[in-house]
Design a protein around this motif. Structure first.
Motif, PDB file in Angstrom:
ATOM      1  N   VAL A   1       0.848  -1.197   0.000  1.00  0.00           N
ATOM      2  CA  VAL A   1       0.000   0.000   0.000  1.00  0.00           C
ATOM      3  C   VAL A   1       0.888   1.254   0.000  1.00  0.00           C
ATOM      4  O   VAL A   1       1.842   1.339   0.778  1.00  0.00           O
ATOM      5  CB  VAL A   1      -0.922  -0.007   1.237  1.00  0.00           C
ATOM      6  CG1 VAL A   1      -1.780   1.255   1.286  1.00  0.00           C
ATOM      7  CG2 VAL A   1      -1.810  -1.244   1.234  1.00  0.00           C
ATOM      8  N   HIS A   2       0.575   2.181  -0.901  1.00  0.00           N
ATOM      9  CA  HIS A   2       1.278   3.475  -1.013  1.00  0.00           C
ATOM     10  C   HIS A   2       2.682   3.375  -1.593  1.00  0.00           C
ATOM     11  O   HIS A   2       3.417   4.354  -1.596  1.00  0.00           O
ATOM     12  CB  HIS A   2       1.358   4.204   0.348  1.00  0.00           C
ATOM     13  CG  HIS A   2       0.022   4.600   0.873  1.00  0.00           C
ATOM     14  ND1 HIS A   2      -0.203   4.911   2.196  1.00  0.00           N
ATOM     15  CD2 HIS A   2      -1.175   4.718   0.258  1.00  0.00           C
ATOM     16  CE1 HIS A   2      -1.481   5.212   2.368  1.00  0.00           C
ATOM     17  NE2 HIS A   2      -2.083   5.094   1.204  1.00  0.00           N
TER      18      HIS A   2
ATOM     19  N   ASP B   1      -4.984   0.432  -5.987  1.00  0.00           N
ATOM     20  CA  ASP B   1      -6.130   0.484  -5.068  1.00  0.00           C
ATOM     21  C   ASP B   1      -6.163  -0.820  -4.267  1.00  0.00           C
ATOM     22  O   ASP B   1      -5.203  -1.572  -4.306  1.00  0.00           O
ATOM     23  CB  ASP B   1      -7.448   0.766  -5.805  1.00  0.00           C
ATOM     24  CG  ASP B   1      -7.850  -0.351  -6.773  1.00  0.00           C
ATOM     25  OD1 ASP B   1      -7.436  -1.512  -6.580  1.00  0.00           O
ATOM     26  OD2 ASP B   1      -8.596  -0.059  -7.729  1.00  0.00           O
TER      27      ASP B   1
ATOM     28  N   TRP C   1       1.286   0.711  -6.302  1.00  0.00           N
ATOM     29  CA  TRP C   1       0.017   0.359  -5.676  1.00  0.00           C
ATOM     30  C   TRP C   1      -1.053   1.245  -6.298  1.00  0.00           C
ATOM     31  O   TRP C   1      -0.840   2.443  -6.475  1.00  0.00           O
ATOM     32  CB  TRP C   1       0.107   0.614  -4.169  1.00  0.00           C
ATOM     33  CG  TRP C   1      -1.178   0.386  -3.444  1.00  0.00           C
ATOM     34  CD1 TRP C   1      -1.699  -0.817  -3.042  1.00  0.00           C
ATOM     35  CD2 TRP C   1      -2.121   1.391  -3.007  1.00  0.00           C
ATOM     36  NE1 TRP C   1      -2.898  -0.619  -2.387  1.00  0.00           N
ATOM     37  CE2 TRP C   1      -3.182   0.716  -2.364  1.00  0.00           C
ATOM     38  CE3 TRP C   1      -2.172   2.778  -3.102  1.00  0.00           C
ATOM     39  CZ2 TRP C   1      -4.273   1.384  -1.814  1.00  0.00           C
ATOM     40  CZ3 TRP C   1      -3.263   3.442  -2.563  1.00  0.00           C
ATOM     41  CH2 TRP C   1      -4.299   2.743  -1.921  1.00  0.00           C
TER      42      TRP C   1
END
Ligand SMILES: [Zn+2]
Lengths: 183, 87
Positions: free
Chosen positions: A58-59, A73, A71
């Motif tokens: 994530v991120h 979603d 990343w």
């Protein structure tokens, strides 16, 4: 036979420079990759063995020369400027969405002040640093925003929103430039 | 009001789309009676206090979230991904 030419999403609206901030359209391929149910481990292994990349968390943004894997979603990662290996399609849905997005790079010393006017994200360097990618709003548009350098971001919105993106950024850039003018 | 998305972090309420009580995740067995389906589809409690809602992080990571909140104080108490819940 009719010859078809690809046109850019922003057409003649870019590049743009106002004050110390510039916006340029990025011509790149774009693929979305979503592992099939229960196949995440296999997909991540293929990405690792075939392309030498860790699955972005994530991120997270991973670079591979001029190519990016980021990343995107809760279900997708995105490939920019790189084609996902064919092998990956055995374990994941791979979709070419190159012509579905408008992708721009926005850069300059005041870029964070400009972005602060169009997104609710905390765009200060301590919260949004190089190599970080986030999903949020740019005005009313769903956007993917990635920090590529101290004063450089990549912003991606739906292609149908290209002119709105340029319009909203123009107003923000003009406002920031006006405030920075020495009296 | 802010919601702590388990993926994206603390985000403004405007990034989310509200979609009613989290009981929508407890889909009855297909062979259940008409009364059970009617209850599932149409009947909701209206609590003054603790409730669990479904929110979609529409302008963020696109995940469906189960948000536990207090309808009296508006406090958001807990957030988890709906993914993994029975659907
Ligand atoms: Zn989110």
């Amino acid at each position: 036979m009719v010859e078809l030419y690809a046109t850019s999403a922003s057409e003649a609206a870019l590049p743009l420079k106002i004050g110390g901030v510039s916006v340029a359209e990025v011509a790149t391929s774009l693929f979305l990759v979503a592992p099939f149910k229960g196949k995440f481990t296999q997909a991540a292994t293929v990405l690792n063995t075939q392309m030498g990349l860790e699955w972005p968390a994530v991120h997270e943004l991973k670079r591979m020369g001029g190519a990016y894997v980021l990343w995107f979603d809760h279900a997708h990662i995105a490939f920019m400027g790189a084609e996902p290996s064919v092998e990956l399609a055995r374990y994941a849905a791979v979709t070419d969405v190159s012509d579905a997005c408008c992708i721009i790079d926005i850069s300059g010393v005041s870029v964070r002040n400009v972005l602060a006017r169009v997104t609710p994200l905390d765009v200060r360097a301590k919260s949004f640093n190089i190599g970080m990618t986030q999903r949020s709003m740019v005005m009313h548009m769903q956007a993917s925003i990635t920090c590529l350098g101290k004063s450089k971001f990549r912003v991606m919105v739906f292609r149908s929103m290209a002119r709105t993106l340029v319009h909203d950024l123009t107003i923000a850039m003009e406002s920031v430039a006006a405030r920075e003018k020495k009296v | 009001m802010r919601i702590e998305c388990p993926l994206c972090g603390s985000r403004d309420r405007r990034e989310f789309y509200y979609s009613g009580h989290a009981s929508a995740l407890e889909r009855p067995d297909p062979d259940s009676s008409a009364e059970v389906w009617d209850d599932y589809l149409h009947n909701r409690d209206n609590p003054a206090g603790l409730t669990e809602d479904l929110w979609h992080h529409e302008m963020g990571c696109s995940a469906w979230l189960v948000v536990q909140r207090d309808t009296v104080s508006h406090a958001v108490l807990a957030v988890r991904l709906a993914k993994g819940d029975q659907l």
